[in-house]
Design a protein around this motif. Sequence first.
Motif, mmCIF file in Angstrom:
data_model
loop_
_atom_site.group_PDB
_atom_site.id
_atom_site.type_symbol
_atom_site.label_atom_id
_atom_site.label_comp_id
_atom_site.label_asym_id
_atom_site.label_seq_id
_atom_site.Cartn_x
_atom_site.Cartn_y
_atom_site.Cartn_z
ATOM 1 N N ARG A 97 1.143 -1.035 0.603
ATOM 2 C CA ARG A 97 -0.171 -0.398 0.257
ATOM 3 C C ARG A 97 0.932 1.430 0.125
ATOM 4 O O ARG A 97 0.731 2.265 0.779
ATOM 5 C CB ARG A 97 -1.396 -0.284 1.419
ATOM 6 N N PRO A 98 1.833 1.652 -1.164
ATOM 7 C CA PRO A 98 2.480 2.476 -1.143
ATOM 8 C C PRO A 98 1.846 3.882 -0.743
ATOM 9 O O PRO A 98 2.449 5.256 -0.295
ATOM 10 C CB PRO A 98 3.053 2.667 -2.416
ATOM 11 N N LEU B 102 0.007 4.949 1.565
ATOM 12 C CA LEU B 102 0.285 4.568 3.245
ATOM 13 C C LEU B 102 1.241 5.464 3.972
ATOM 14 O O LEU B 102 1.156 6.545 5.074
ATOM 15 C CB LEU B 102 -0.147 3.752 4.099
ATOM 16 N N LEU B 103 2.427 5.148 2.781
ATOM 17 C CA LEU B 103 4.002 5.183 3.196
ATOM 18 C C LEU B 103 3.892 6.655 3.245
ATOM 19 O O LEU B 103 4.185 7.136 4.704
ATOM 20 C CB LEU B 103 5.026 4.706 1.905
ATOM 21 N N PRO B 104 3.545 7.516 2.585
ATOM 22 C CA PRO B 104 3.850 9.041 3.096
ATOM 23 C C PRO B 104 3.157 9.213 4.734
ATOM 24 O O PRO B 104 3.306 10.280 5.516
ATOM 25 C CB PRO B 104 3.349 9.692 1.985
ATOM 26 N N ASN B 105 2.156 8.668 5.142
ATOM 27 C CA ASN B 105 1.380 9.069 6.008
ATOM 28 C C ASN B 105 1.870 8.192 7.103
ATOM 29 O O ASN B 105 1.035 8.526 8.427
ATOM 30 C CB ASN B 105 -0.476 8.894 5.762
ATOM 31 N N VAL B 106 2.570 7.539 7.596
ATOM 32 C CA VAL B 106 2.642 6.696 8.737
ATOM 33 C C VAL B 106 4.121 6.537 8.689
ATOM 34 O O VAL B 106 4.589 5.933 10.384
ATOM 35 C CB VAL B 106 1.859 5.277 8.444
ATOM 36 N N VAL B 107 5.060 7.113 8.260
ATOM 37 C CA VAL B 107 6.485 7.572 8.591
ATOM 38 C C VAL B 107 6.962 9.144 8.497
ATOM 39 O O VAL B 107 6.237 9.670 7.910
ATOM 40 C CB VAL B 107 7.493 7.173 7.402
ATOM 41 N N PRO B 108 6.801 9.406 10.417
ATOM 42 C CA PRO B 108 6.394 11.392 10.286
ATOM 43 C C PRO B 108 7.791 11.422 10.045
ATOM 44 O O PRO B 108 8.712 11.253 9.470
ATOM 45 C CB PRO B 108 6.554 10.469 11.759
ATOM 46 N N THR B 109 7.235 13.047 9.643
ATOM 47 C CA THR B 109 8.552 13.912 9.415
ATOM 48 C C THR B 109 9.998 14.589 10.844
ATOM 49 O O THR B 109 10.039 14.951 10.142
ATOM 50 C CB THR B 109 8.034 14.978 8.633
ATOM 51 N N TYR B 110 9.231 14.501 11.757
ATOM 52 C CA TYR B 110 9.917 15.258 13.101
ATOM 53 C C TYR B 110 11.192 14.136 13.443
ATOM 54 O O TYR B 110 10.374 12.357 13.092
ATOM 55 C CB TYR B 110 8.615 15.380 13.989
ATOM 56 N N PRO B 111 11.633 14.077 13.845
ATOM 57 C CA PRO B 111 12.795 13.358 15.086
ATOM 58 C C PRO B 111 11.950 12.314 15.776
ATOM 59 O O PRO B 111 10.957 12.161 16.362
ATOM 60 C CB PRO B 111 13.377 14.656 15.621
ATOM 61 N N VAL B 112 12.119 11.143 15.965
ATOM 62 C CA VAL B 112 12.236 10.075 17.346
ATOM 63 C C VAL B 112 12.828 10.929 18.188
ATOM 64 O O VAL B 112 13.904 11.205 18.318
ATOM 65 C CB VAL B 112 13.626 8.667 16.416
ATOM 66 N N GLY B 113 11.120 10.446 19.493
ATOM 67 C CA GLY B 113 11.446 11.286 19.866
ATOM 68 C C GLY B 113 10.708 11.926 20.251
ATOM 69 O O GLY B 113 10.983 12.659 22.066
ATOM 70 N N GLY B 114 10.407 12.962 19.472
ATOM 71 C CA GLY B 114 10.414 14.357 19.344
ATOM 72 C C GLY B 114 8.754 14.211 20.166
ATOM 73 O O GLY B 114 8.348 15.288 20.483
ATOM 74 N N LYS B 115 7.867 13.236 19.866
ATOM 75 C CA LYS B 115 6.291 14.057 20.681
ATOM 76 C C LYS B 115 6.847 11.769 20.867
ATOM 77 O O LYS B 115 8.071 11.153 20.957
ATOM 78 C CB LYS B 115 5.516 12.718 19.583
ATOM 79 N N LEU C 56 -5.767 -0.169 9.334
ATOM 80 C CA LEU C 56 -5.327 0.789 8.508
ATOM 81 C C LEU C 56 -5.257 0.616 6.920
ATOM 82 O O LEU C 56 -5.608 1.374 6.092
ATOM 83 C CB LEU C 56 -4.174 2.175 8.622
ATOM 84 N N LYS C 57 -5.203 -0.720 6.896
ATOM 85 C CA LYS C 57 -5.152 -1.446 5.069
ATOM 86 C C LYS C 57 -6.317 -2.109 4.799
ATOM 87 O O LYS C 57 -6.547 -2.471 3.996
ATOM 88 C CB LYS C 57 -3.458 -2.255 5.333
ATOM 89 N N ARG C 58 -7.083 -2.190 5.508
ATOM 90 C CA ARG C 58 -8.267 -2.399 6.167
ATOM 91 C C ARG C 58 -9.183 -2.163 4.837
ATOM 92 O O ARG C 58 -9.388 -1.066 4.741
ATOM 93 C CB ARG C 58 -9.657 -2.949 7.509
ATOM 94 N N PRO C 59 -10.437 -2.993 4.284
ATOM 95 C CA PRO C 59 -11.125 -1.774 3.726
ATOM 96 C C PRO C 59 -12.071 -1.142 4.156
ATOM 97 O O PRO C 59 -12.162 -0.286 3.288
ATOM 98 C CB PRO C 59 -11.599 -3.080 2.308
#
Length: 620
Positions: A417-418, A420-433, A446-449
């Motif tokens: 499900r490419p 979804l990729l931009p919406n499941v990998v955050p753009t902020y640093p790990v640990g920021g939230k 999220l991949k369910r129909p």
Amino acid sequence: MADDTELDRALEAAHLPALIAAMVHLTGDAGWLRPEWTPVYTPLSRGDTGLADDVQADIRARAKAVIAPYLAGGSVRTPSPDTPTLRKMMDFVAGAPIPETYADFLIDELAIAGKSSKDPQFDQPKLKDAARQLKVLVIGAGMSGLLAGIRLSQAGVPFEIVESNPDVGGTWLVNTYPGCRVDNSNHMYSYSFEPNHGWPQHFSPQPELLKYFRGVAAKYDLKKHIRFETKVESLTWDEARSTWRVELKGRDGRGETVEANAVVTAVGQLNKPRIPQIEGVGTFEGPAFHSAEWRHDVELAGKRVAVIGTGASAYQFVPEIAPKVETLKVFQRTAPWGLPVPHYHEDVPEGMKWLLEHIPYYDKWYRFWLFWMTTEGFLPMVKADAGWNGPSTAVGAENLMLREMAAAALAAQVEDRPDLLPNVVPTYPVGGKRAVLDNGVWIGALKRPNVELITQAITRITPKGVVTADGVEHEVDVLIYGTGFTASKFLSGLTVTGRAGRELHDVWAGDARAYLGMSVPGFPNFFMIYGPNTNIVVNGSIIFFSECSVRYIVGALRLLAESGAKAIEVKRGVHDDFNVRVDTANKGWAWGSEGVSSWYKNEFGRVSQNWPFGLIDYWR
């Protein structure tokens, strides 16, 4: 006694370094700490050692030859090895030499002899008599409040606990949404002096956690000290008499005034649900509720459901409700970082439970391994490098490595499900939230129909549903807020008036601060547990912090009893200097980086929640 087959099954489930350490106790032979058996751990794993299968089989066979005669009536040869041997055992179980600066801290936490610095030291007869003259009021009967009650009881200090709910358990009583569970290993998310060898899962669900705290309350007979369904309306310091005057309101609405020499608040940081400030909130015609106030009377099966928010709670309940509903629309403002923990929902093997219960010191060393691996292990990975000129999606070289590992794990789940990729990998640093533990069920949902992830901003709530910035109205039958808590509004709803008639919230002016998260100048004999800047992000269990806090508070009460003084409070200069150091240090972590917003920061942009040092620093 276990038969041969049962023992083999138990040993198959063993964490081998903890088992080897237990063998040192049983045999008195430190030769078990063979260099070639030193583990090489995989991050976030169940404890994979990196040892070859034949080596593991050899260790189990040798251990079986020791355990069998012990079970037949043998004894422990070395209940408490000398300190040099203990240090070798600690290094071995950790898989690498532990810095000497951590030795006293870890030996204290290991508590091989069953005692630690956290045990109240009220032994002298005169001190015991003085302690009996005190009275302490504790607000809250959750994890920290029960802990305070246990330690005050052990110290012989009279106390009373006031709880607004009808039972003990705090957050584990109130939060009953589907999938609610702890995100810290249970064998560490429990009191250090009250292990539970029967946890059914590594990260147990809410009913099991509530059962544990209810059981502890019963064991220590705490309910006789608790006023349930009672709210604290206000606290006022009586300068002339050096006591706190406390206004209570019972479930019948009747008020009562009680007095106490000292007050301890144990109400937590995550107890007031936050409903977002969106136009039209409250106008939705169907059922609408926050995840912390889950409506079990609302049937979701076959319904069109909207979830606003994708934080820690939504991460847990969305996979639970997705298979039941007709459609599920998940509105996401910012994607959460999921750290790969494949065993997040897995059961603890029966053999592991058996070892924890029956093999002396195995439970101590297993907990020690969990504790050390999460003590400071991940801290370097969320540290900001000075002068970092790498990508803005990280704050340092190690942070970038962690990001790449976590991002790869998330990306692997959406290869089919490419979109979804931009919406499941955050753009902020790990640990920021706040990061969550990921075993695949979130992205699986999220991949369910019947599930749609919507990243368009919400502009308003209507009687029929949710309108997004693209003008689309998403009509639904049920609206669920997974939008977290008003974490930075400490002690909201409670009026605390200290010296010279100054009210605590006026003093804070929206920016809560305290010395060690516990005490504020001008508010004598007043202590907070899990107060400002005592939240931890990636290192350890909050129960450890509470145990350190309660040790400090009981120590302060001991000072009062020993000295005959009426009041104790932090000096202004000490308080202010501490907070300068905290603010400076918080800027050096992912959660303090500019451009990242989270519940870790208050309305002024200051990190008011998080502890910016190591666990060892709070312990000291």
